[in-house]
Write an enzyme that holds these catalytic residues in place. Sequence first.
Site, short mmCIF file in Angstrom:
data_model
loop_
_atom_site.label_atom_id
_atom_site.label_comp_id
_atom_site.label_asym_id
_atom_site.label_seq_id
_atom_site.Cartn_x
_atom_site.Cartn_y
_atom_site.Cartn_z
CD GLU A 86 -2.66 1.25 2.56
OE1 GLU A 86 -3.37 2.26 2.76
OE2 GLU A 86 -2.58 0.29 3.35
CG LEU A 87 1.91 5.36 -2.66
CD1 LEU A 87 3.36 5.00 -2.94
CD2 LEU A 87 1.30 6.12 -3.82
CG ASP A 88 3.56 7.30 0.75
OD1 ASP A 88 4.73 6.88 0.87
OD2 ASP A 88 3.22 8.17 -0.08
N GLY A 89 1.56 3.44 3.08
CA GLY A 89 0.62 2.91 4.07
C GLY A 89 1.23 1.88 5.00
#
Length: 341
Positions: free
Chosen positions: A282-285
């Site tokens: 998850e992008l930047d997650g």
Amino acid sequence: MQSRNMLRAVYWHMSSFFQRSSSCVTLPEPFFPKNHRFYCEKAVDRDGKLSLHGVHIFQCPDRLGIVAKIAECIASHGANILNTDLFIDFDGQIGPVFHSRSEFAFDPLQWPRAAMEEDALNLAHIFNAQKSVIRVPGIDPNLKIAILASAQDHCLVDMMHRWQGGELPVQLTSVISNHQRGANTHVVRFLERHGIPYHYLPTSKTNNREEEILQIVSSTDFLVLARYMQILTPNFLERYGKDIINIHHGLLPSFRGANPYKQAFKSGVKLIGATSHFVSEELDGGPIIEQMVDRVSHRDSLSMLAMKSENLEKQCLAKAIQCYCEQRILIYSSNRTIIFN
């Protein structure tokens, strides 16, 4: 400088002491990591015996007797617990989960490094632990890392100088970038002076150069993305299979895309920040490691806002790397972190 000279003096006194003894033990050179700030305050105990510091990280289903067993294991080898920090997650899917970090002082002649590993495995077996790791900074080699960076230099340069000054206990193996830097730039000159390779791998929509990156970083213990503006694919994350630490400014998700500082400035934000986290699909997650904030005033110009944000990014990334190397981070509940400070 004074503490460094004291360490050197202690080392040579220790060397002379052991060389004069009947067992003729000679300390390896160098015994202390150069400029290392991690657990070097106490090298010799009151009886003149060598004393090192170690860290034990433990994670297992909670039950009675865990702390007592860990303490018994450490004390049975003549070691002394300096401090213990623990946390129990009562919201675990399979019941409460126990987490702990213990620092201890020990004599390596009484508790050899190989025996430590056996004891850590034995504790893991007794309590069905997900993690039981012992690390000894004075003996174990520093973790190997590679840094991935793009055009912005502030996090990369800050890491290089912290590494040079001994603030980051890592082995810097290489720097990889999709941005070309000339031979006369500060970054390239610094890396050449220290014998660290710089790999320029330009990317495109059809070639993200992940195959080459995987070959370069195959022997590293973890990666650091110092404002690397490329998205690592799930295939890369799976094949690398180790931790990756990322840093980004705290202007997300409100100000995405180009010129986020300018967007934030025009919107009149009063609070900015930075977040360091583990990389996930998850992008930047990924799980958050550290967050820092600073206030912005109406008197701050655009350049001042950008400078404040970059300073936060540098500090936040360095703190995350230090915590990781000092075994202070445990992930729990799939996407949350425990930071033992």
